[in-house]
Design a protein around this motif. Structure first.
Motif: not given
Length: 348
Positions: A216-235
């Motif tokens: 994202l940073e290479g494309a000039g974009l910042a990480v938007e916190g609301s677009l990162v959600v937690p998971g545990d590798f399970h469905p």
């Protein structure tokens, strides 16, 4: 693998019952080396064999009778959990090389619980295993120290954190895999790209997130916190994470799920909302498990060489058991983006 007489923990006197650990200590070798001598294995130097056999004879050491008497080598393969196709792929690679080399394997799951790990260690001592392959698991420092004292070779696959021992590690290029997945979505015109992340305690999860952020940073974009959600590798966590993303005032147009299992959960969440992949949402996974080729649609993902990691782990731990050093103490196998039908250019 034979089991052995159990004696006192202190130095043994001639004629007393003696432990295999005490024999190893006095001979200046590892417990697996003594076990190989006891079981008539040929992969011990004549000088070492003579020293061990002299001690065995001096103390009248006896192995208990066993049903097999084969003296075959034995490896312990230890997971935190066994409830994922990901673990099956590791096992498949381990078994392929182990079978070809006449080595038996014992598969265990310790579930991150101290009691389970200690029970496994008691069983390990009883069967005098020739080596341990530890997969995405942490052991308490005291158990790591006990492995060291026993002289049991250890190889860590996909380490959860920094290994407590100076043990060889085998992993995958998680950072470059996360970057490749995100760059693929960027190349299709997506800019609101979400991440369903793995457990933050795992090195692989953090590396995949760092790759996502770097792209994202290479494309000039910042990480938007609301677009990162937690998971545990399970469905289930992929299902829940996708629903959380869809509930945002401005949902993403593409999702990078940090495991295939979470990607499959996300596909189900989208289906239940009447949304199509990739027409309404592009989706990339990570692992390239066999079943994702048959998902609807077939999943674009990052191939992680899970079986190859298992194969290399066996070869490495057997080298250590022969008192040979691996070519490199830290091995990182390459990952590869596999483009299928779950990603498409951003619709106008």
């Amino acid at each position: 693998m034979a089991t052995h007489e159990i004696g006192t923990d202190g130095p043994a006197a001639p004629g007393s019952r003696v432990t295999i650990t005490e024999i190893a200590r006095q001979a200046g070798v590892s417990v697996p080396t003594v076990s190989r001598v006891v079981n008539g294995r040929s992969d011990v130097s004549p000088k070492t064999r003579a020293r061990v056999e002299e001690l065995l004879q001096r103390y009248g050491y006896r192995k208990r009778p066993t049903s097999s008497g084969t003296g075959a080598a034995l490896l312990d393969l230890v997971f935190n959990d066994l409830d994922s196709p990901w673990a099956v792929e590791i096992i498949r690679g381990v078994e392929e090389v182990a079978h070809a080399t006449g080595v038996g394997t014992v598969v265990s799951a310790i579930h991150g619980r101290s009691g389970d790990a200690r029970e496994w260690m008691r069983n390990l001592r009883a069967r005098a295993s020739d080596g341990v392959i530890l997969v995405t698991s942490d052991l308490e420092p005291v158990l790591h120290e006990e492995l060291r004292i026993l002289g049991v070779p250890l190889v860590v696959v996909d380490p959860a954190g920094s290994p407590a021992l100076d043990a060889p590690t085998i992993g995958a290029a998680n950072w470059s895999g996360g970057m490749a997945a995100t760059e693929h979505l960027l190349s299709l015109g997506h800019r609101r790209i979400a991440l369903i992340a793995g457990p933050p305690r795992l090195l692989c999860s953090r590396a995949r997130f760092d790759g996502y952020r770097a792209a994202l940073e290479g494309a000039g974009l910042a990480v938007e916190g609301s677009l990162v959600v937690p998971g545990d590798f399970h469905p289930e966590s992929g299902f829940d994470g996708c629903n959380a993303l869809l509930d945002l005032p401005e949902p993403p147009t593409a999702i990078f799920a940090a495991s295939d299992q979470m990607a499959l959960g996300a596909i189900e969440a989208l289906r239940r909302r009447g949304l199509r992949v990739p027409e309404d949402m592009s989706l990339v996974g990570f692992d390239d498990l066999p079943e994702v080729r048959w998902s609807a649609p077939p999943l674009t993902t990052v191939r992680q060489p899970l079986a190859e990691m298992g194969k290399l782990a066996v070869r490495t731990v057997l080298r250590l058991a022969r008192d040979e050093q691996p070519d490199s103490p830290r091995v990182e196998l390459g990952t590869e983006l596999v483009v299928r039908a779950s990603t498409a250019p951003l619709a106008p």
